[in-house]
Scaffold this active site. Structure first.
Site, PDB file in Angstrom:
ATOM      1  N   CYS A   2       0.829  -1.203   0.000  1.00 29.67           N
ATOM      2  CA  CYS A   2       0.000   0.000   0.000  1.00 29.67           C
ATOM      3  C   CYS A   2       0.867   1.259   0.000  1.00 29.67           C
ATOM      4  O   CYS A   2       1.954   1.277   0.569  1.00 29.67           O
ATOM      5  CB  CYS A   2      -0.869   0.037   1.252  1.00 29.67           C
ATOM      6  SG  CYS A   2      -1.922  -1.389   1.411  1.00 29.67           S
ATOM      7  N   ARG A  27       5.253   0.396  -6.204  1.00 29.90           N
ATOM      8  CA  ARG A  27       5.244  -0.423  -4.996  1.00 29.90           C
ATOM      9  C   ARG A  27       4.345  -1.646  -5.145  1.00 29.90           C
ATOM     10  O   ARG A  27       4.469  -2.597  -4.377  1.00 29.90           O
ATOM     11  CB  ARG A  27       4.743   0.412  -3.804  1.00 29.90           C
ATOM     12  CG  ARG A  27       5.685   1.525  -3.417  1.00 29.90           C
ATOM     13  CD  ARG A  27       5.001   2.521  -2.493  1.00 29.90           C
ATOM     14  NE  ARG A  27       4.711   1.967  -1.187  1.00 29.90           N
ATOM     15  CZ  ARG A  27       5.529   2.007  -0.141  1.00 29.90           C
ATOM     16  NH1 ARG A  27       6.707   2.573  -0.275  1.00 29.90           N
ATOM     17  NH2 ARG A  27       5.184   1.483   1.011  1.00 29.90           N
ATOM     18  N   TRP A  74      -2.821  -2.644  -1.680  1.00 24.74           N
ATOM     19  CA  TRP A  74      -2.348  -3.985  -2.045  1.00 24.74           C
ATOM     20  C   TRP A  74      -3.057  -4.924  -1.077  1.00 24.74           C
ATOM     21  O   TRP A  74      -2.771  -4.922   0.122  1.00 24.74           O
ATOM     22  CB  TRP A  74      -0.828  -4.043  -1.877  1.00 24.74           C
ATOM     23  CG  TRP A  74      -0.186  -5.283  -2.384  1.00 24.74           C
ATOM     24  CD1 TRP A  74       0.163  -5.554  -3.681  1.00 24.74           C
ATOM     25  CD2 TRP A  74       0.247  -6.413  -1.609  1.00 24.74           C
ATOM     26  NE1 TRP A  74       0.761  -6.782  -3.750  1.00 24.74           N
ATOM     27  CE2 TRP A  74       0.823  -7.338  -2.503  1.00 24.74           C
ATOM     28  CE3 TRP A  74       0.185  -6.735  -0.263  1.00 24.74           C
ATOM     29  CZ2 TRP A  74       1.345  -8.554  -2.093  1.00 24.74           C
ATOM     30  CZ3 TRP A  74       0.708  -7.958   0.156  1.00 24.74           C
ATOM     31  CH2 TRP A  74       1.279  -8.841  -0.760  1.00 24.74           C
ATOM     32  N   ASN A  99      -1.406   1.941   5.773  1.00 25.48           N
ATOM     33  CA  ASN A  99      -0.469   0.945   5.248  1.00 25.48           C
ATOM     34  C   ASN A  99      -0.049   0.095   6.438  1.00 25.48           C
ATOM     35  O   ASN A  99       0.303   0.626   7.487  1.00 25.48           O
ATOM     36  CB  ASN A  99       0.744   1.677   4.634  1.00 25.48           C
ATOM     37  CG  ASN A  99       1.835   0.724   4.163  1.00 25.48           C
ATOM     38  OD1 ASN A  99       1.627  -0.494   4.117  1.00 25.48           O
ATOM     39  ND2 ASN A  99       2.986   1.274   3.815  1.00 25.48           N
ATOM     40  N   GLY A 100      -0.105  -1.236   6.286  1.00 26.72           N
ATOM     41  CA  GLY A 100       0.269  -2.130   7.384  1.00 26.72           C
ATOM     42  C   GLY A 100      -0.838  -3.135   7.632  1.00 26.72           C
ATOM     43  O   GLY A 100      -1.747  -3.292   6.802  1.00 26.72           O
ATOM     44  N   GLU A 482      18.533 -16.488  -8.864  1.00 22.82           N
ATOM     45  CA  GLU A 482      18.085 -15.127  -9.164  1.00 22.82           C
ATOM     46  C   GLU A 482      17.477 -15.069 -10.567  1.00 22.82           C
ATOM     47  O   GLU A 482      16.459 -14.411 -10.787  1.00 22.82           O
ATOM     48  CB  GLU A 482      19.278 -14.161  -9.003  1.00 22.82           C
ATOM     49  CG  GLU A 482      19.032 -12.714  -9.372  1.00 22.82           C
ATOM     50  CD  GLU A 482      17.896 -12.056  -8.595  1.00 22.82           C
ATOM     51  OE1 GLU A 482      17.389 -12.613  -7.614  1.00 22.82           O
ATOM     52  OE2 GLU A 482      17.495 -10.956  -9.027  1.00 22.82           O
ATOM     53  N   LYS A 486      13.633 -13.967 -11.336  1.00 22.11           N
ATOM     54  CA  LYS A 486      13.286 -12.891 -12.277  1.00 22.11           C
ATOM     55  C   LYS A 486      12.266 -13.394 -13.292  1.00 22.11           C
ATOM     56  O   LYS A 486      11.286 -12.727 -13.578  1.00 22.11           O
ATOM     57  CB  LYS A 486      14.530 -12.384 -13.045  1.00 22.11           C
ATOM     58  CG  LYS A 486      15.505 -11.559 -12.275  1.00 22.11           C
ATOM     59  CD  LYS A 486      15.065 -10.140 -12.009  1.00 22.11           C
ATOM     60  CE  LYS A 486      14.389 -10.031 -10.674  1.00 22.11           C
ATOM     61  NZ  LYS A 486      15.224  -9.887  -9.520  1.00 22.11           N
ATOM     62  N   GLU A 489       8.822 -13.952 -11.661  1.00 23.78           N
ATOM     63  CA  GLU A 489       8.212 -12.690 -11.227  1.00 23.78           C
ATOM     64  C   GLU A 489       7.523 -11.938 -12.346  1.00 23.78           C
ATOM     65  O   GLU A 489       6.417 -11.458 -12.175  1.00 23.78           O
ATOM     66  CB  GLU A 489       9.318 -11.743 -10.722  1.00 23.78           C
ATOM     67  CG  GLU A 489       9.554 -11.734  -9.261  1.00 23.78           C
ATOM     68  CD  GLU A 489      10.515 -10.629  -8.871  1.00 23.78           C
ATOM     69  OE1 GLU A 489      11.622 -10.531  -9.452  1.00 23.78           O
ATOM     70  OE2 GLU A 489      10.164  -9.848  -7.974  1.00 23.78           O
ATOM     71  N   HIS A 505      19.342 -36.176  -8.591  1.00 16.17           N
ATOM     72  CA  HIS A 505      18.639 -36.585  -7.363  1.00 16.17           C
ATOM     73  C   HIS A 505      17.142 -36.274  -7.438  1.00 16.17           C
ATOM     74  O   HIS A 505      16.466 -36.245  -6.425  1.00 16.17           O
ATOM     75  CB  HIS A 505      19.269 -35.909  -6.148  1.00 16.17           C
ATOM     76  CG  HIS A 505      20.704 -36.287  -5.972  1.00 16.17           C
ATOM     77  ND1 HIS A 505      21.107 -37.555  -5.627  1.00 16.17           N
ATOM     78  CD2 HIS A 505      21.843 -35.568  -6.141  1.00 16.17           C
ATOM     79  CE1 HIS A 505      22.434 -37.594  -5.571  1.00 16.17           C
ATOM     80  NE2 HIS A 505      22.894 -36.399  -5.884  1.00 16.17           N
ATOM     81  N   LYS A 604       6.812  -3.730  -4.380  1.00 16.79           N
ATOM     82  CA  LYS A 604       8.230  -3.366  -4.372  1.00 16.79           C
ATOM     83  C   LYS A 604       8.782  -3.350  -2.963  1.00 16.79           C
ATOM     84  O   LYS A 604       9.915  -3.718  -2.717  1.00 16.79           O
ATOM     85  CB  LYS A 604       8.381  -1.985  -5.018  1.00 16.79           C
ATOM     86  CG  LYS A 604       9.808  -1.511  -5.149  1.00 16.79           C
ATOM     87  CD  LYS A 604      10.541  -2.339  -6.165  1.00 16.79           C
ATOM     88  CE  LYS A 604      11.998  -1.963  -6.288  1.00 16.79           C
ATOM     89  NZ  LYS A 604      12.744  -3.004  -7.018  1.00 16.79           N
TER      90      LYS A 604
HETATM   91  C1  AGP Z   1      13.082  -8.889  -6.275  1.00 13.37           C
HETATM   92  O1  AGP Z   1      12.988  -8.923  -7.663  1.00 13.37           O
HETATM   93  C2  AGP Z   1      11.834  -9.051  -5.576  1.00 13.37           C
HETATM   94  N1  AGP Z   1      10.886  -8.092  -5.966  1.00 13.37           N
HETATM   95  C3  AGP Z   1      11.858  -9.396  -4.097  1.00 13.37           C
HETATM   96  O2  AGP Z   1      12.275 -10.712  -4.002  1.00 13.37           O
HETATM   97  C4  AGP Z   1      12.725  -8.526  -3.160  1.00 13.37           C
HETATM   98  O3  AGP Z   1      14.068  -8.738  -3.425  1.00 13.37           O
HETATM   99  C5  AGP Z   1      12.396  -8.884  -1.701  1.00 13.37           C
HETATM  100  O4  AGP Z   1      11.052  -8.576  -1.450  1.00 13.37           O
HETATM  101  C6  AGP Z   1      13.283  -8.184  -0.714  1.00 13.37           C
HETATM  102  O5  AGP Z   1      13.158  -6.801  -0.807  1.00 13.37           O
HETATM  103  P1  AGP Z   1      14.213  -5.821  -0.168  1.00 13.37           P
HETATM  104  O6  AGP Z   1      15.499  -6.007  -0.901  1.00 13.37           O
HETATM  105  O7  AGP Z   1      13.616  -4.457  -0.381  1.00 13.37           O
HETATM  106  O8  AGP Z   1      14.330  -6.168   1.275  1.00 13.37           O
END
Ligand code: AGP
Length: 609
Positions: A2, A27, A74, A99-100, A482, A486, A489, A505, A604
């Site tokens: 949010c 965000r 969100w 927010n929260g 990673e 990506k 995501e 395995h 974000k």
């Molecule tokens: C990364 O592409 C992601 N959006 C997510 O995994 C992110 O790295 C994770 O939420 C941690 O965020 P931060 O680095 O702001 O703590």
């Protein structure tokens, strides 16, 4: 997560709030809303979907006001819908954005319903606005009503509150969720982060946990968690409104991928005298702290966790520094054993990730004496709560999928390996090699970016796929992780990463002609082992895409496509091999037509648990 924007001014705040919401879009959110007070009445507009939908709604039926609160939601409690979108209103008089998460919302809802309050949403937030309205009936003063409501709330919150009988006052408060005040001339604003307010001010006050602020057009009073009046410093931001612009790029993510050479240079800037890394790059007390520590514990989430995984190899292999790493959300509830002379290193681009913050607090509770954060957001909660800090200086990262924040985290971690490693077994030769490779890194990043077109063509092989495997070994296993993160995501393709030695395995059972297998295979001591793993996949008809700077041997295998990488030193190859994987996921997502910068369901800055 949010996003909040609100303001009190001597002009119509609606366009400012709409612009602020757009700047918070990165965000992640599913609905948006805005409310103003005009002529003693609250007017509200809410819309499911994007801020431009809300903007169109307001254009069709304008509202205006010199005080207003706005929000991107969100969903956590209750589905994404107009009804659940903020602001929430009670008794036609009080409006709140939040927010929260209010953890005891069920209990509060029951008692408020018993007292006659009718709920119109499924959100946890609605209890806050009714509770404030209930307190107003007793206190008859907005600030007092908010202050007496807060002790009833369990969980995390940043709140913006306004009351139609007091159109000259905006209340802001925070506990566990970020909130910043923008200081204008004859006007004040609040927002979840400074990006929202850059068009109106560059002067900010970062509220501390437990703070409550009362804002009028010409005055600001802040109370701390004990109710005492406090002064908080005004910080001048170096960011400009256009720092968060896509420029010539189609998406923020592509812009941010291309900014990596610059971001790495910024991260290195001023941290060395000649070739000598300064301990003070991590803070004034860094030397003293580094002299005392016996081990390192890394805590992070998502992409930042992957950076930490690479660093664990570096710490232990190059410098024999005992290093553990754990996903923050697990660490915080595991009751781990940790010794006081461990350096707890958190890694976070946002500095606000609730799990990472809670894991750091847990480590402190368990007696850890020293903490260090690697972060891209100055003044964030993790920065404020850590003893030592290294800022990654990657500039604002708007795409939800982290790119330049990750590579600069790796750069910062290499510097940390030098600074701590010197006190253990890192040799002078290694230190010199790492430093010279770090200095050459921006040039190597530019080289690898030249593969963009090749990778764009390669991306077509993924567009109709449902699954993908990523393989790597050693420091390149986290890079494979990673790459897989990506891809899932932003393209929504199911992707998994395995250390290549684990294939036999179990995952080998998945291999067929429909399964692309992306392999990260730099020319290092594990390449021969990796070649055997590649053969295992190829023999079963798997479609291999191999990123490598060496040769495979029998190169005319039709199941194998090799992407020739520039040759770089092993120490920096995890950083270099990340970049084509970022480009790959980007181009696949573009082909699939997904929302690259704001992928579905993701945020974000993950400020809730
Ligand atoms: C990364 O592409 C992601 N959006 C997510 O995994 C992110 O790295 C994770 O939420 C941690 O965020 P931060 O680095 O702001 O703590």
């Amino acid at each position: 997560m949010c996003g909040i924007v609100a303001g009190i001014a001597q002009r119509n705040v609606v366009p400012i709030l709409i612009e602020g919401l757009k700047r918070l879009e990165y965000r992640g959110y599913d609905s948006a809303g805005l409310a103003v007070i005009d002529q003693g009445e609250i007017y509200r507009k809410r819309e499911l979907g994007k801020v431009k939908g809300l903007e169109a709604l307001i254009a069709a039926d304008p509202i205006q006001g010199m005080i207003g609160i706005a929000h991107t939601r969100w969903a956590t409690h209750g589905k994404p819908s107009t009804q659940n979108a903020h602001p929430h209103i009670s008794s036609q008089k009080v409006a709140v954005v939040h927010n929260g998460i209010i953890e005891n919302h069920d209990r509060l809802r029951t008692s408020l319903q018993q007292n006659g309050y009718q709920f119109t949403s499924e959100t946890d937030t609605e209890v806050v606005v009714h509770k404030i309205a209930e307190q107003l009936a007793i206190d008859n003063d907005l600030l007092a009503a908010v202050k007496s409501t807060l002790p009833h709330l369990e969980g995390a919150y940043a709140l913006g509150v306004m009351y139609s009988d007091r159109p000259d006052t905006l209340i802001a408060c925070r506990k566990g969720s970020p909130l910043v005040i923008g200081v204008g001339i004859g006007e004040f604003f609040i927002a979840s982060d400074i990006a929202a307010l850059l068009p109106v001010t560059q002067r900010f006050i970062f509220l501390e946990d437990g703070d409550v602020a009362e804002l009028t057009i010409d005055n600001l009073v802040i109370y701390d968690k004990d109710g005492a009046r406090v002064e908080r410093p005004v910080v001048e931001s170096q960011l400009k409104a256009d720092s968060v612009d896509k420029g010539k790029y189609r998406h923020f993510m592509l812009k941010e991928i291309y900014e990596q050479a610059w971001a790495v240079s910024e991260t290195l800037e001023g941290r060395f005298i000649g070739n000598r890394l300064q301990d003070s790059a991590f803070g004034h007390q860094a030397a003293e702290v580094f002299d005392q520590i016996k081990s390192v514990q890394i805590l992070a989430c998502g992409t930042s966790y992957h950076a930490g995984l690479v660093a664990r190899y570096w710490f232990e292999k190059l410098a024999r520094v005992p290093c553990s790493i754990e996903v923050a959300s697990e660490f915080r509830y595991r009751n781990p054993v940790i010794s006081p002379d461990t350096l707890v290193v958190t890694i976070s681009q946002s500095g606000e990730t609730a799990d990472t913050l809670a894991a750091l607090q847990e480590a402190k509770k368990l007696g850890v004496k020293h903490s260090l954060v690697i972060c891209n957001a100055p003044e964030s909660s993790l920065v404020r709560e850590s003893d030592l800090v290294m800022m990654t200086r990657a500039g604002p990262e708007i795409g939800v999928a982290s790119t330049k924040a990750f590579t600069t985290q790796l750069v910062a971690l290499l510097m940390l390996v030098i600074a701590v490693g010197r006190r253990f077994s890192l040799t002078k030769e290694w230190e010199e090699l790492i430093v010279s490779e770090l200095f050459g890194l921006p040039g190597n990043i530019e080289k690898v970016l030249q593969l963009d077109e090749t990778i764009e063509q390669l991306s077509q092989r993924f567009a109709d796929k449902q699954n993908a495997l990523f393989l790597g070994r050693g420091t390149h296993y986290p890079i494979a992780m990673e790459g897989a993160l990506k891809l899932k995501e932003i393209s929504y393709i199911h992707a998994e990463a395995y250390p290549a030695g684990e294939l036999k395995h179990g995952p080998l059972a998945l291999i067929d002609a429909e399964m692309p297998v992306v392999t990260v295979a730099p020319n290092n001591n594990l390449l021969e082992k990796l070649k055997s793993n590649i053969q295992e996949v190829s023999a079963r008809g798997g479609q291999l895409i191999v990123f490598m700077d060496g040769a495979l041997g029998e190169s005319d295998d039709e199941n194998v496509q090799i992407i020739k990488m520039p040759s770089v030193a092993n120490i920096i190859s995890p950083i270099i091999y990340t970049i084509p994987l970022q480009l790959l996921s980007y181009h696949v997502a573009v082909l699939k037509g997904t929302d690259v910068d704001q992928p579905r369901n993701l945020a974000k800055s993950v400020t809730v648990e």
